[in-house]
Design an enzyme around this catalytic site. Sequence first.
Site, mmCIF file in Angstrom:
data_model
loop_
_atom_site.group_PDB
_atom_site.id
_atom_site.type_symbol
_atom_site.label_atom_id
_atom_site.label_comp_id
_atom_site.label_asym_id
_atom_site.label_seq_id
_atom_site.Cartn_x
_atom_site.Cartn_y
_atom_site.Cartn_z
ATOM 1 N N LEU C 67 -22.338 -96.784 -22.548
ATOM 2 C CA LEU C 67 -22.472 -96.241 -21.768
ATOM 3 C C LEU C 67 -23.113 -94.302 -22.515
ATOM 4 O O LEU C 67 -22.029 -93.954 -23.140
ATOM 5 C CB LEU C 67 -22.044 -96.301 -20.409
ATOM 6 C CG LEU C 67 -21.222 -97.992 -20.308
ATOM 7 C CD1 LEU C 67 -20.871 -97.629 -19.442
ATOM 8 C CD2 LEU C 67 -22.359 -98.221 -20.093
ATOM 9 N N GLY C 112 -19.842 -99.869 -23.857
ATOM 10 C CA GLY C 112 -21.230 -101.210 -23.512
ATOM 11 C C GLY C 112 -22.383 -101.496 -24.149
ATOM 12 O O GLY C 112 -22.840 -102.721 -23.505
ATOM 13 N N ASN C 136 -14.092 -99.829 -26.822
ATOM 14 C CA ASN C 136 -13.258 -99.006 -26.935
ATOM 15 C C ASN C 136 -12.922 -97.972 -26.061
ATOM 16 O O ASN C 136 -12.309 -97.249 -25.781
ATOM 17 C CB ASN C 136 -13.968 -98.679 -28.087
ATOM 18 C CG ASN C 136 -15.217 -97.787 -28.532
ATOM 19 O OD1 ASN C 136 -15.175 -98.254 -27.402
ATOM 20 N ND2 ASN C 136 -15.025 -96.542 -28.852
ATOM 21 N N GLU C 137 -12.600 -97.928 -24.596
ATOM 22 C CA GLU C 137 -12.374 -97.403 -23.896
ATOM 23 C C GLU C 137 -11.591 -96.038 -24.040
ATOM 24 O O GLU C 137 -11.288 -95.417 -23.544
ATOM 25 C CB GLU C 137 -12.930 -98.180 -22.482
ATOM 26 C CG GLU C 137 -14.599 -98.192 -21.832
ATOM 27 C CD GLU C 137 -14.839 -98.819 -22.438
ATOM 28 O OE1 GLU C 137 -14.649 -100.233 -22.946
ATOM 29 O OE2 GLU C 137 -16.664 -99.761 -22.027
#
Lengths: 261, 261, 261
Positions: C67, C112, C136-137
Amino acid sequence: MALRAALSNKCGVSSVAVMHMQNPPVNSLSLGFLTEFCIAVEKLEMDKSCRGLIVTSSQPKVFSAGLDIMDMYGKSPEHCAEFWRAVQEMWLKLYTSNMVTIAAINGSSPAGGCLMSLTCDYRIMADNPRYSIGLNETQLGIVAPFWFKDTMINTVGHRTTEMALELGLLYSSSDALKIGLVDQLVPEDQVLATATKTMTKWLAIPDHARQITKSMMRKPTIDKLTSNRETDIQFFVNFITKDSIQKSLGMYLGMLKKRKS
Amino acid sequence: MALRAALSNKCGVSSVAVMHMQNPPVNSLSLGFLTEFCIAVEKLEMDKSCRGLIVTSSQPKVFSAGLDIMDMYGKSPEHCAEFWRAVQEMWLKLYTSNMVTIAAINGSSPAGGCLMSLTCDYRIMADNPRYSIGLNETQLGIVAPFWFKDTMINTVGHRTTEMALELGLLYSSSDALKIGLVDQLVPEDQVLATATKTMTKWLAIPDHARQITKSMMRKPTIDKLTSNRETDIQFFVNFITKDSIQKSLGMYLGMLKKRKS
Amino acid sequence: MALRAALSNKCGVSSVAVMHMQNPPVNSLSLGFLTEFCIAVEKLEMDKSCRGLIVTSSQPKVFSAGLDIMDMYGKSPEHCAEFWRAVQEMWLKLYTSNMVTIAAINGSSPAGGCLMSLTCDYRIMADNPRYSIGLNETQLGIVAPFWFKDTMINTVGHRTTEMALELGLLYSSSDALKIGLVDQLVPEDQVLATATKTMTKWLAIPDHARQITKSMMRKPTIDKLTSNRETDIQFFVNFITKDSIQKSLGMYLGMLKKRKS
């Protein structure tokens, strides 16, 4: 005779039934065979002295070829409905069994044969690269219903099931062991002896504790079918009686006939 | 004293608590111990400077022997209910903890001891073939309740859990690693040091993001117990106070006594 | 141009689309790119002659960086909402696709980008230790939403997902293969050719049977988002517009800039 159920005393007080499926040539799960099978399992279930059930084949090279296509091809909706109810019944009888159930898979086991194996507590397969096992319905242009799918997810997980069902994969015995579709491979002539030995280990566990545990593990999956049996039958009948599906089955039968000759 | 909670500064701003369970001889999870344990965890939970919890044993060869049978054998229904509520509370406190929780499993960890390990974010076990871990309830004629089962399914999947619970399997440390029941094996004298080092890695992640993620992963499992606590207690009390179950427990206790002498 | 969709005839009667993502430098999933992407997929979906879709990157070393943070940093709640709806739409379009979808992952694929890969029927990754993939957010102080989580659980199971998401793990291509996050590794220059060859195998299955099976496998996961889209958008907007989260993103952007110079 479609099957032989031999009751043999194992440990003095309790007995183990060995069911030798015998519906030549390939143990197709026809309406007649399934009806006889369910009655036999129910009898064993009610016999309190019988604590374990081993399912195996008396036909060479095949455990069971799966659902009998002759019961879905060119048949009336009523016949198809009766047939599907019998398939459901077989699954319910085995998946809810209070007995310890072991599949002694001494040959190939596609589609319905694989499903039958998946309902058992433990799966021992002959270590023979020519034997395969899997839910290969999509290869025939048909679809494994949700409870086939759920039983497979419970055994090998979501991702493996997704790919296996989308591609209709049949696994060699060694690949089946790798993904957990079967629990153990042994030489073909030791399949039944290993099943008997394994049964002894399972029967060492107090029945009531094992049965409550088994029921707890399987209840959500079972409830999904028992509360949707009629819808599932209707879905099957609508699907299987479609012209396009009947045509697919006809082509598949033609291919089978060619292969034989 | 049932347990010691040592708070040690790790990275300047935040601290990690190391809980050394000390309920001789085998860290049985008795009503008294569980009560003290829950209070200790709650205190740490409310201490904002404490971000991580390492649970380990100060007893030789055993992490925890599991639920104390003396709290279920020959006791009143009221006592059994109070005991079971404490077991639920221990699970809830650990499984919902906002702290990073690591089990430093420096000995055997059957039944309730295994459950305690399973609630943690990470499991490090001593690489010793004599140590075993697993939910072995059925071997004693009793049944792991649904939330024990759910916690194990979340860790090792449905099929492994089904077989493990039906047979009451205890796994050696190396088998436990293979099926994913523990995450890492290290030599016994390095269990705690490895836990501390691992904790540093986990604390590098921003707390709020890790906590929301953990809660999202575990919420459905937690909700199932919180919305059924009283039913679960009633089920346990009815089951455990049955004559047949009490007799099973008595036999098991007799066997334990024989083994000691 | 953000992406190129090349339609190439494969087996005479049916065609396979190859989507080369081209949003320099790292195929960030910006609002603009996602909008264009969804329109392109929808067109292919409605084109009955197109049975398969291969998604790959025309940028060197990266499949997609995930993202676009610029669409969440310093933007109005309205913009964030519109952006999130586009992310949902991308996931819905791909996860519900009737086409066979294959990710040809010829570079790194964090966040994303990993999600996009996870929606496909099959994942082939370049065998290059420098390329990594994962959700890996949490490393950025943000949280993968429930449908990212569900898609990952469906692929690698509950336990692996829990640890991966809590720690925000990025896996090397070989580790990704080990945990099942990708299905196959091949040398970088063979990724697309292998995808094409694999597609042929998948297209050998009758479409209607494969599509019903795929839908049956994914429906519960899809229904969870479609019945909660607005709540999910509101949750995202509330979370991402928080001062503390904006500060985290700002620090991350600063770090990225430093790395470049």
